[in-house]
Design an enzyme around this catalytic site. Structure first.
Site, PDB file in Angstrom:
ATOM      1  N   GLU A 284       0.822  -1.210   0.000  1.00  0.00           N
ATOM      2  CA  GLU A 284       0.000   0.000   0.000  1.00  0.00           C
ATOM      3  C   GLU A 284       0.860   1.265   0.000  1.00  0.00           C
ATOM      4  O   GLU A 284       0.608   2.202   0.750  1.00  0.00           O
ATOM      5  CB  GLU A 284      -0.952  -0.005   1.208  1.00  0.00           C
ATOM      6  CG  GLU A 284      -1.931  -1.154   1.169  1.00  0.00           C
ATOM      7  CD  GLU A 284      -3.009  -1.098   2.259  1.00  0.00           C
ATOM      8  OE1 GLU A 284      -4.146  -1.441   1.948  1.00  0.00           O
ATOM      9  OE2 GLU A 284      -2.698  -0.712   3.396  1.00  0.00           O
ATOM     10  N   ASP A 357      -8.384  -9.018   3.765  1.00  0.00           N
ATOM     11  CA  ASP A 357      -8.151  -7.953   4.734  1.00  0.00           C
ATOM     12  C   ASP A 357      -9.206  -7.915   5.827  1.00  0.00           C
ATOM     13  O   ASP A 357     -10.070  -7.044   5.804  1.00  0.00           O
ATOM     14  CB  ASP A 357      -8.107  -6.601   4.000  1.00  0.00           C
ATOM     15  CG  ASP A 357      -7.493  -5.512   4.861  1.00  0.00           C
ATOM     16  OD1 ASP A 357      -7.012  -5.829   5.954  1.00  0.00           O
ATOM     17  OD2 ASP A 357      -7.503  -4.354   4.431  1.00  0.00           O
ATOM     18  N   GLU A 385     -12.567  -2.554  11.911  1.00  0.00           N
ATOM     19  CA  GLU A 385     -12.523  -1.727  10.700  1.00  0.00           C
ATOM     20  C   GLU A 385     -13.646  -2.056   9.723  1.00  0.00           C
ATOM     21  O   GLU A 385     -14.268  -1.171   9.161  1.00  0.00           O
ATOM     22  CB  GLU A 385     -11.166  -1.904  10.024  1.00  0.00           C
ATOM     23  CG  GLU A 385     -11.072  -1.239   8.666  1.00  0.00           C
ATOM     24  CD  GLU A 385      -9.708  -1.403   8.010  1.00  0.00           C
ATOM     25  OE1 GLU A 385      -8.806  -2.014   8.604  1.00  0.00           O
ATOM     26  OE2 GLU A 385      -9.549  -0.886   6.888  1.00  0.00           O
TER      27      GLU A 385
END
Ligand code: GCW
Length: 662
Positions: A284, A357, A385
């Site tokens: 990322e 993820d 998240e």
């Protein structure tokens, strides 16, 4: 007012009978003198707990009398008592009720003061959960040596994916001001056996390695040290350029290697027991060895060399993916598996539980079991998240248990890892985690890290008993709510193996229609692939062949929809809407039924909670009730948005009996 600050260490007054039961077993505390800071912490915690639970003081004593708690190591153990020292290791403990010279006492035994601290917390847990304290015979030692929290806390006190207020690390005031909260943080973690904490975000700023920040980290290390917790830092790979003025951060460049070595020496000057570095590299957009044509081994081994003289460890993350490689789920395995056996002895490769993820449900990561010559760490996400932030009540114990027990090749994931890390959900909110029930996820992580064989249902029960109430009916109801909550979130967000359907900017609500992000592998349509013909990601040999990354038995099973666990179906297969499922429904009807079931479960959780009003203190009852109302509305939002969108691409009517969206 109960505001949740005390976490599961509330030690509130017990019912009369229980008070007497605890008080008679803790009349006094006998321990070595002078006591180390760690032993002092253990004794202080026992005194605090006994006073809170019983209203009576347990004084320190030098002689054991009836009802004494004896904290002993091999150096001061009473003669003639046979204790299993060799099984306890450096961190384990034994709790044993016995007669000593005719007196009934409880021995808390360990090889080290850290073990005594853990044993003291275990005794307090036993007292609060109603164990028979006059007949204790418990022994425990951790299965995994490194049990870490990873804070994604930035140096400006924002927290990446944090939903509990600002970072608890008050960098501006450190190192001079040491918030008492740091001690309570240490107590909470020690009560679970967490023995390390990475202070800063893996998306790291080089500044965390400057002298002022090292001094701040050293101050925290001093506070945490008595509680058996080591401090670690995330390291930015390009720091030699940014801080050292070097032209390169190439891991094979001698000047770069010398810079890291000097940096490690500098850190150990101030923090002699520094744990080591956690590194996110070439992921990322983070810098890494690939920027110089090197690989993960080159990068990790260079840092390992710098730390090795001091006993430090490199945690090198395997969470990597680059745009347009076909199937994002395959990339970590493709980059890391061929490197098995090449990492230095003090490198641990840290692997997320699943290959995408931290979704509400993912199959276990194919790297587990596939790198037998490399120590691996399991990375779990405690902060939610992708599971509704701190607003949604989702107990993650079952998710953690599911991956720890998954069997990549005959042995569970728990036996394929040497370390475990949890991305913390801690902030400066009064209740630490943003919601009362999110404390349970911190708790469950710690308890399962200590003993991966614990059942998440038992962990929920003991958490409820310490945090809310010991009234049996209320406990049963709370535990049932918690256990249903994980499947509920899977159902109302991503049932049947769907994943990554959330809006990108926030990761909170649904956005399955999005197809125009700058990177294809961020688009929800890339993951669900729904169209007229069906839905799901074909990862069989006809598709991306990600199934080939699993051990042969699994690869064969996952290659066919009939032998793939239904909960993972659309993770591995693209199937027609009328594909028949085990329920007898078509895929389309089952998908809608699961979305509905998710919403219905949240509605049930709401009414269960409402019925507990008399059992829970008013402030916390109201806090949770308000969040559950939000959760129910958002569960509907997820269901209605996803069902309407999939309907728009499938062209199918809602299955008979389905409620129209409200
Ligand atoms: O998917 C992502 C999160 C990022 C996080 C990353 C990672 C710290 O959305 O916020 O960055 O995972 O694990 O590195």
């Amino acid at each position: 007012v109960e505001d949740g600050y005390d976490l599961w260490l509330r030690y509130r007054g017990l019912a009369m009978v229980a008070q007497a039961r605890v008080a008679t077993q803790a009349r006094s505390i006998v321990h070595a003198e002078p006591a180390s800071p760690t032993l002092q912490a253990a004794v202080a915690e026992l005194k605090r707990g006994v006073a809170g639970m019983t209203g009576k003081e347990a004084a320190s004593a030098t002689q054991s009398a009836d009802g004494a708690l004896l904290l002993v190591t091999p150096a001061n153990a009473p003669k003639g008592v046979d204790l299993p020292w060799s099984e306890l290791g450096r961190e384990g403990y034994a709790l044993r009720s016995l007669k000593l010279g005719g007196r009934a006492v409880t021995v808390i035994a360990a090889n080290t003061d850290t073990g005594l601290l853990y044993g003291s917390f275990a005794w307090l847990r036993a007292a609060q959960t109603g164990a028979d304290l006059s007949r204790l015979d418990l022994r425990a030692a951790p299965k995994l040596g490194l049990r870490l929290l990873n804070h994604w806390d930035n140096l400006d006190r924002t927290v990446e994916r944090g939903y509990a207020g600002a970072s608890i690390w008050d960098w501006w005031k450190l190192p001079d001001l040491r918030d008492v909260r740091y001690v309570d943080y240490a107590r909470a973690n020690a009560s679970l056996g967490i023995n390390g904490t990475v202070l800063n975000n893996v998306n790291a700023k080089a500044d965390s390695l400057t002298a002022p920040f090292i001094a701040k980290a050293a101050a925290l290390a001093e506070v945490l040290r008595p509680y058996g917790i080591k401090v670690w830092l995330s390291a930015r790979f390009s720091a030699p350029k940014e801080l050292g003025g070097l032209k390169t951060a190439d891991p094979l460049d001698p000047a770069v290697r010398a810079w890291w070595k000097a940096k490690a020496d500098e850190i150990y000057q101030s923090i002699p027991d520094f744990g080591g570095f956690l590194v996110k590299a070439n992921s990322e957009g983070q810098p890494g060895p690939q920027d110089y044509g090197r690989n993960h081994v080159d990068g990790a081994n260079m840092l390992a060399e710098a730390l090795s003289a001091h006993g430090g460890v490199v945690m090198w993350r395997a969470f990597v993916y680059a745009p347009d490689t076909g199937d994002r789920a395959k990339q970590a395995f493709a980059e890391f598996q061929p490197l098995d056996g090449q990492f230095a002895a003090n490198v641990i490769v840290q692997v997320k539980n699943g290959a995408i993820d931290f979704q509400p449900r993912e199959p276990f990561h194919p790297l587990f079991g596939a790198m037998p010559k490399t120590p691996l760490a399991l990375e779990l996400q405690i902060t939610k998240e992708y599971l509704g932030f701190s607003t949604h009540l989702v107990y993650l114990g079952p998710l953690f248990e599911e991956v720890l027990r998954a069997q990549p090749d005959g042995a569970p994931v728990a036996q394929h890892v040497k370390a475990i890390a949890g991305v913390a959900n801690i902030g400066s909110d009064r209740n630490w985690s943003g919601s009362h029930f999110d404390q349970a996820n911190w708790y469950a992580f710690g308890r399962l890290a200590w003993n991966p064989e614990l059942a998440s249902s038992d962990v929920a029960r003991e958490w409820v008993q310490q945090t809310f109430t010991t009234a049996p009916r209320a406990v049963d109801s709370l535990v049932a709510m918690m256990l249903a909550s994980r499947e509920a979130v899977v159902d109302y967000m991503t049932p049947l193996g769907l994943h990554h359907l959330m809006g990108t900017a926030h990761h909170h609500g649904p956005a399955p229609w999005v197809d125009d992000l700058e990177r294809a592998d961020w688009n929800p349509v890339y993951f669900h692939r729904a169209g007229r013909d069906g839905i799901g990601f074909d990862r069989t040999p006809r598709g991306s062949n990600a199934v080939a990354q699993y051990a042969p038995d699994w690869a064969a099973r996952l290659a066919r929809p009939e032998t793939t666990p239904e909960d993972w179906l659309l993770w591995f297969h693209h199937l027609p809407w009328d594909y028949p499922l085990r329920s007898g429904r078509t895929l389309w009807a089952e998908l809608v039924a699961r979305y509905d079931r998710g919403v219905a479960t949240v509605a049930d959780m709401r009414s269960q909670w409402a019925a507990l009003k008399a059992d829970i203190d008013p402030q916390r009852h109201a806090d949770v009730a308000a969040y559950l109302a939000v959760q129910e509305a958002e569960a509907r939002w997820w269901r209605d948005a996803c069902v309407a969108y999939f309907q728009s691409v499938s062209g199918l009517p809602l299955p008979a009996g389905t409620r129209a969206p409200a």
